[in-house]
Design a protein around this motif. Sequence first.
Motif, PDB file in Angstrom:
ATOM      1  N   VAL A 118       0.858  -1.184   0.000  1.00  0.00           N
ATOM      2  CA  VAL A 118       0.000   0.000   0.000  1.00  0.00           C
ATOM      3  C   VAL A 118       0.897   1.238   0.000  1.00  0.00           C
ATOM      4  CG1 VAL A 118      -1.846   1.246   1.185  1.00  0.00           C
ATOM      5  CG2 VAL A 118      -1.723  -1.259   1.351  1.00  0.00           C
ATOM      6  N   VAL A 119       0.631   2.151  -0.949  1.00  0.00           N
ATOM      7  CA  VAL A 119       1.417   3.377  -1.081  1.00  0.00           C
ATOM      8  C   VAL A 119       0.466   4.569  -0.999  1.00  0.00           C
ATOM      9  CG1 VAL A 119       2.932   4.698  -2.604  1.00  0.00           C
ATOM     10  CG2 VAL A 119       3.092   2.188  -2.566  1.00  0.00           C
ATOM     11  N   ASP A 120       0.794   5.536  -0.137  1.00  0.00           N
ATOM     12  CA  ASP A 120       0.034   6.787  -0.081  1.00  0.00           C
ATOM     13  C   ASP A 120       0.510   7.689  -1.212  1.00  0.00           C
ATOM     14  OD1 ASP A 120      -1.616   6.364   2.164  1.00  0.00           O
ATOM     15  OD2 ASP A 120       0.016   6.875   3.521  1.00  0.00           O
ATOM     16  N   LEU A 121      -0.415   8.168  -2.033  1.00  0.00           N
ATOM     17  CA  LEU A 121      -0.079   9.084  -3.116  1.00  0.00           C
ATOM     18  C   LEU A 121      -0.127  10.528  -2.607  1.00  0.00           C
ATOM     19  CD1 LEU A 121      -2.102   7.369  -5.978  1.00  0.00           C
ATOM     20  CD2 LEU A 121       0.360   7.250  -5.570  1.00  0.00           C
ATOM     21  N   PRO A 122       0.631  11.431  -3.228  1.00  0.00           N
ATOM     22  CA  PRO A 122       0.677  12.829  -2.783  1.00  0.00           C
ATOM     23  C   PRO A 122      -0.679  13.532  -2.756  1.00  0.00           C
ATOM     24  CG  PRO A 122       2.418  12.405  -4.365  1.00  0.00           C
ATOM     25  CD  PRO A 122       1.552  11.174  -4.332  1.00  0.00           C
ATOM     26  N   ASP A 123      -1.616  13.084  -3.608  1.00  0.00           N
ATOM     27  CA  ASP A 123      -2.921  13.742  -3.666  1.00  0.00           C
ATOM     28  C   ASP A 123      -3.937  13.166  -2.678  1.00  0.00           C
ATOM     29  OD1 ASP A 123      -3.573  11.314  -4.833  1.00  0.00           O
ATOM     30  OD2 ASP A 123      -4.096  12.154  -6.787  1.00  0.00           O
ATOM     31  N   GLY A 124      -3.477  12.266  -1.780  1.00  0.00           N
ATOM     32  CA  GLY A 124      -4.357  11.705  -0.770  1.00  0.00           C
ATOM     33  C   GLY A 124      -4.960  10.358  -1.125  1.00  0.00           C
ATOM     34  N   GLU A 144      -5.082   1.860  -8.406  1.00  0.00           N
ATOM     35  CA  GLU A 144      -5.094   3.137  -7.710  1.00  0.00           C
ATOM     36  C   GLU A 144      -6.522   3.502  -7.342  1.00  0.00           C
ATOM     37  OE1 GLU A 144      -3.155   6.156 -10.016  1.00  0.00           O
ATOM     38  OE2 GLU A 144      -1.169   5.364  -9.553  1.00  0.00           O
ATOM     39  N   GLU A 145      -6.630   4.259  -6.269  1.00  0.00           N
ATOM     40  CA  GLU A 145      -7.934   4.751  -5.849  1.00  0.00           C
ATOM     41  C   GLU A 145      -8.514   5.632  -6.950  1.00  0.00           C
ATOM     42  OE1 GLU A 145     -10.012   6.918  -2.012  1.00  0.00           O
ATOM     43  OE2 GLU A 145      -7.832   6.687  -2.074  1.00  0.00           O
ATOM     44  N   VAL A 146      -9.798   5.418  -7.226  1.00  0.00           N
ATOM     45  CA  VAL A 146     -10.502   6.186  -8.244  1.00  0.00           C
ATOM     46  C   VAL A 146     -10.759   7.583  -7.703  1.00  0.00           C
ATOM     47  CG1 VAL A 146     -12.624   6.313  -9.586  1.00  0.00           C
ATOM     48  CG2 VAL A 146     -11.551   4.087  -9.145  1.00  0.00           C
ATOM     49  N   ARG A 147     -10.490   8.582  -8.502  1.00  0.00           N
ATOM     50  CA  ARG A 147     -10.776   9.968  -8.091  1.00  0.00           C
ATOM     51  C   ARG A 147     -12.284  10.135  -7.972  1.00  0.00           C
ATOM     52  NH1 ARG A 147      -5.911  10.701 -10.447  1.00  0.00           N
ATOM     53  NH2 ARG A 147      -4.714  12.587 -10.224  1.00  0.00           N
ATOM     54  N   SER A 148     -12.706  10.817  -6.892  1.00  0.00           N
ATOM     55  CA  SER A 148     -14.149  11.009  -6.713  1.00  0.00           C
ATOM     56  C   SER A 148     -14.640  12.230  -7.432  1.00  0.00           C
ATOM     57  CB  SER A 148     -14.493  11.077  -5.237  1.00  0.00           C
ATOM     58  OG  SER A 148     -13.607  11.889  -4.525  1.00  0.00           O
TER      59      SER A 148
END
Length: 113
Positions: free
Chosen positions: A81-87, A109-113
């Motif tokens: 699990v990696v935290d991305l700079p944009d949260g 990657e987490e989908v942008r909301s």
Amino acid sequence: MARSLDGRVLSPVADQAPGQVGTATRFVYHEEEGRIWAEYEGGDVVRGHLVGTRAGDRLDFRYVQLKRDGGTSSGHCLSTVVDLPDGRVRLDETWEWESQEGRGTSVVEEVRS
């Protein structure tokens, strides 16, 4: 430790081979006390489930899925699990089928909301 995955929706950044997860697949993750699970669907996958554990930024899980052609498949995956700079979060994955030949790496990657 990276942020919780609970309630996050992730998707692969690239398509895999036909009959596997791809950019149209969405994973909805859940996490509680070191346990993780997710439901997923989309693209060639009608329904999929994964279950496993989390220790720090490492996930270890098994997955099983039903494909559009009626076939099923299952495997094992280790993810970081990696935290991305944009949260958002990213999972760097190394996976291997257990029901058929094949192994590889992928990024979701987490989908942008």
